[in-house]
Motif scaffolding. Structure first.
Motif, short mmCIF file in Angstrom:
data_model
loop_
_atom_site.label_atom_id
_atom_site.label_comp_id
_atom_site.label_asym_id
_atom_site.label_seq_id
_atom_site.Cartn_x
_atom_site.Cartn_y
_atom_site.Cartn_z
N GLN A 1 140.10 79.97 -18.34
CA GLN A 1 139.56 79.62 -19.65
C GLN A 1 138.91 78.23 -19.56
OE1 GLN A 1 139.44 82.10 -21.79
NE2 GLN A 1 141.25 82.02 -23.08
N MET A 2 137.75 78.07 -20.20
CA MET A 2 137.10 76.76 -20.26
C MET A 2 136.78 76.43 -21.71
SD MET A 2 133.51 75.25 -18.76
CE MET A 2 132.61 75.72 -20.23
N GLY A 3 137.31 75.29 -22.17
CA GLY A 3 136.99 74.80 -23.51
C GLY A 3 135.94 73.70 -23.41
N LEU A 4 134.88 73.80 -24.22
CA LEU A 4 133.77 72.84 -24.17
C LEU A 4 133.62 72.12 -25.49
CD1 LEU A 4 131.23 71.69 -22.68
CD2 LEU A 4 129.94 73.57 -23.74
N PHE A 5 133.55 70.78 -25.44
CA PHE A 5 133.30 69.95 -26.61
C PHE A 5 131.86 69.46 -26.59
CE2 PHE A 5 137.84 69.70 -25.97
CZ PHE A 5 138.37 69.74 -27.25
N MET A 6 131.15 69.59 -27.71
CA MET A 6 129.77 69.11 -27.81
C MET A 6 129.64 68.19 -29.01
SD MET A 6 127.24 72.27 -26.87
CE MET A 6 127.39 72.96 -28.52
N ASP A 7 128.71 67.23 -28.92
CA ASP A 7 128.50 66.31 -30.03
C ASP A 7 127.52 66.89 -31.04
OD1 ASP A 7 125.89 65.92 -29.10
OD2 ASP A 7 126.28 63.93 -28.28
N LYS A 8 127.18 66.12 -32.05
CA LYS A 8 126.33 66.58 -33.15
C LYS A 8 124.94 66.99 -32.67
CE LYS A 8 125.09 65.01 -37.84
NZ LYS A 8 125.20 63.85 -38.77
N GLN A 9 124.48 66.40 -31.56
CA GLN A 9 123.16 66.70 -31.02
C GLN A 9 123.17 67.88 -30.04
OE1 GLN A 9 123.00 62.47 -29.75
NE2 GLN A 9 120.92 62.50 -30.54
N GLY A 10 124.34 68.47 -29.85
CA GLY A 10 124.45 69.58 -28.91
C GLY A 10 124.58 69.15 -27.48
N ILE A 11 124.86 67.87 -27.23
CA ILE A 11 125.04 67.36 -25.87
C ILE A 11 126.52 67.47 -25.52
CG2 ILE A 11 124.81 65.38 -24.34
CD1 ILE A 11 122.61 64.33 -26.16
N PRO A 12 126.86 68.10 -24.41
CA PRO A 12 128.28 68.24 -24.03
C PRO A 12 128.97 66.87 -23.91
CG PRO A 12 126.92 69.70 -22.71
CD PRO A 12 125.98 68.81 -23.46
N ILE A 13 130.21 66.83 -24.35
CA ILE A 13 131.04 65.63 -24.21
C ILE A 13 131.91 65.78 -22.97
CG2 ILE A 13 132.82 64.18 -25.26
CD1 ILE A 13 131.84 65.19 -28.00
N THR A 14 132.66 66.87 -22.91
CA THR A 14 133.50 67.14 -21.76
C THR A 14 134.00 68.57 -21.85
OG1 THR A 14 135.40 66.35 -20.48
CG2 THR A 14 135.66 66.43 -22.86
N PHE A 15 134.64 69.03 -20.78
CA PHE A 15 135.24 70.36 -20.78
C PHE A 15 136.65 70.27 -20.24
CE2 PHE A 15 133.59 69.90 -16.51
CZ PHE A 15 134.56 70.49 -15.72
N LYS A 16 137.46 71.25 -20.57
CA LYS A 16 138.82 71.34 -20.06
C LYS A 16 139.06 72.76 -19.57
CE LYS A 16 139.98 67.13 -21.22
NZ LYS A 16 140.28 66.10 -20.19
N LEU A 17 139.80 72.89 -18.46
CA LEU A 17 140.11 74.19 -17.90
C LEU A 17 141.57 74.56 -18.18
CD1 LEU A 17 138.37 73.89 -14.40
CD2 LEU A 17 137.47 74.94 -16.48
N PHE A 18 141.81 75.85 -18.40
CA PHE A 18 143.15 76.35 -18.71
C PHE A 18 143.37 77.67 -17.97
CE2 PHE A 18 141.47 73.99 -22.31
CZ PHE A 18 142.50 73.13 -22.63
N PRO A 19 144.64 78.00 -17.69
CA PRO A 19 144.94 79.29 -17.06
C PRO A 19 144.36 80.44 -17.89
CG PRO A 19 146.87 77.89 -17.02
CD PRO A 19 145.86 77.18 -17.86
N GLY A 20 143.98 81.51 -17.20
CA GLY A 20 143.30 82.62 -17.86
C GLY A 20 144.11 83.34 -18.91
N ASN A 21 145.44 83.22 -18.87
CA ASN A 21 146.27 83.92 -19.86
C ASN A 21 146.57 83.03 -21.08
OD1 ASN A 21 147.96 82.12 -18.59
ND2 ASN A 21 149.60 83.58 -18.17
N THR A 22 145.87 81.88 -21.20
CA THR A 22 146.07 81.00 -22.35
C THR A 22 145.27 81.51 -23.54
OG1 THR A 22 146.25 79.11 -20.85
CG2 THR A 22 145.93 78.62 -23.19
N ASN A 23 145.93 81.67 -24.68
CA ASN A 23 145.23 82.09 -25.88
C ASN A 23 144.20 81.03 -26.28
OD1 ASN A 23 144.79 82.36 -28.92
ND2 ASN A 23 146.00 84.19 -28.52
N ASP A 24 143.02 81.46 -26.76
CA ASP A 24 141.96 80.52 -27.13
C ASP A 24 142.45 79.40 -28.03
OD1 ASP A 24 140.30 82.12 -25.68
OD2 ASP A 24 138.93 82.61 -27.31
N CYS A 25 143.19 79.76 -29.07
CA CYS A 25 143.61 78.76 -30.05
C CYS A 25 144.56 77.72 -29.48
CB CYS A 25 144.23 79.44 -31.28
SG CYS A 25 145.80 80.27 -30.95
N LEU A 26 145.26 78.06 -28.38
CA LEU A 26 146.21 77.12 -27.78
C LEU A 26 145.53 76.09 -26.88
CD1 LEU A 26 149.16 79.52 -26.86
CD2 LEU A 26 148.89 78.10 -28.90
N THR A 27 144.23 76.28 -26.61
CA THR A 27 143.50 75.31 -25.79
C THR A 27 143.04 74.11 -26.62
OG1 THR A 27 141.29 76.27 -26.18
CG2 THR A 27 142.61 77.21 -24.39
#
Length: 218
Positions: free
Chosen positions: A152-178
């Motif tokens: 799983q990869m969670g991506l944060f973007m700013d108001k202009q649509g420019i990525p801030i950072t990403f975080k990786l999680f095990p594949g069995n992690t529920n989306d909301c728990l990331t």
């Protein structure tokens, strides 16, 4: 020379338009960061050259690492490294990934400005051509409905649509728990201040809303 000829099958075509991307790459000082980190290692190949190949190819000719390496002659840059070096460099990039993201964020704020009063967040996943599970590659709900292990990869973007950072999680992690561990780290590490978070209904659970409003992530 007007009398010069090309051999049958010979191709000297090069991509020169990527120089625009190269300028941004150097403005963000990714080259300085990698060369500085490499001085402390024993690697005998240039990790910055490999990173440039991977970045420019991902934007212009998305493909596997092997195919990317085979197409390296489309660019003018030096290519004094092997395919094995490309694979080995991935561990080096992963080791310094978090520090590099912070460095890029600082450069973006300095050069272009960051608007983080509004932050967008979503999750996607990537599958692997294997049946073997490990720490990250786990069976989970694949976006492509595949049975393979995923991460799983969670991506944060700013108001202009420019990525801030990403975080990786095990594949069995529920989306909301990331969301909570990801936002907590990002909010503190990147000094976001007061933000409004935009996410889909799969992310905006009661616990996540309470966490965001509580201010405990700061």
């Amino acid at each position: 020379n007007h009398d010069d000829t090309l051999s049958v099958g010979q191709s000297n075509r090069k991509n020169f338009g990527y120089m625009i991307l190269s300028q941004i790459y150097h403005e963000l000082q990714i080259d300085k960061f990698l060369l500085s980190k490499q001085r402390r290692s024993k690697m005998d190949y240039n990790t910055n050259d490999i990173m440039k190949l991977l970045v420019f190819s991902r934007l212009l000719y998305p493909a596997s690492k092997k195919k990317t390496f085979e197409n390296k002659d489309k660019f003018y840059d030096k290519h004094d490294y092997s395919l094995d070096n490309v694979y080995r460099a991935l561990s080096f990039f992963y080791k310094h990934s978090s520090s590099l993201q912070v460095k890029i964020n600082d450069r973006i704020k300095t050069l272009y400005g960051r608007e983080t009063d509004l932050v967008y967040y979503d999750v996607t996943n990537y599958y692997f051509e294997t049946d073997i599970n490990d720490e990250f590659r786990r069976k989970g709900v694949s976006k492509e409905h595949r049975p393979n292990p995923i991460i799983q990869m969670g991506l944060f973007m700013d108001k202009q649509g420019i990525p801030i950072t990403f975080k990786l999680f095990p594949g069995n992690t529920n989306d909301c728990l990331t969301y909570r561990p990801g936002f907590g780290e990002v909010h503190k590490e990147y000094n976001l201040g007061r933000v409004v978070v935009v996410a889909d209904k799969g992310m905006t659970t009661g616990d996540n809303i309470h966490y965001t409003l509580s201010g405990k992530h700061g």
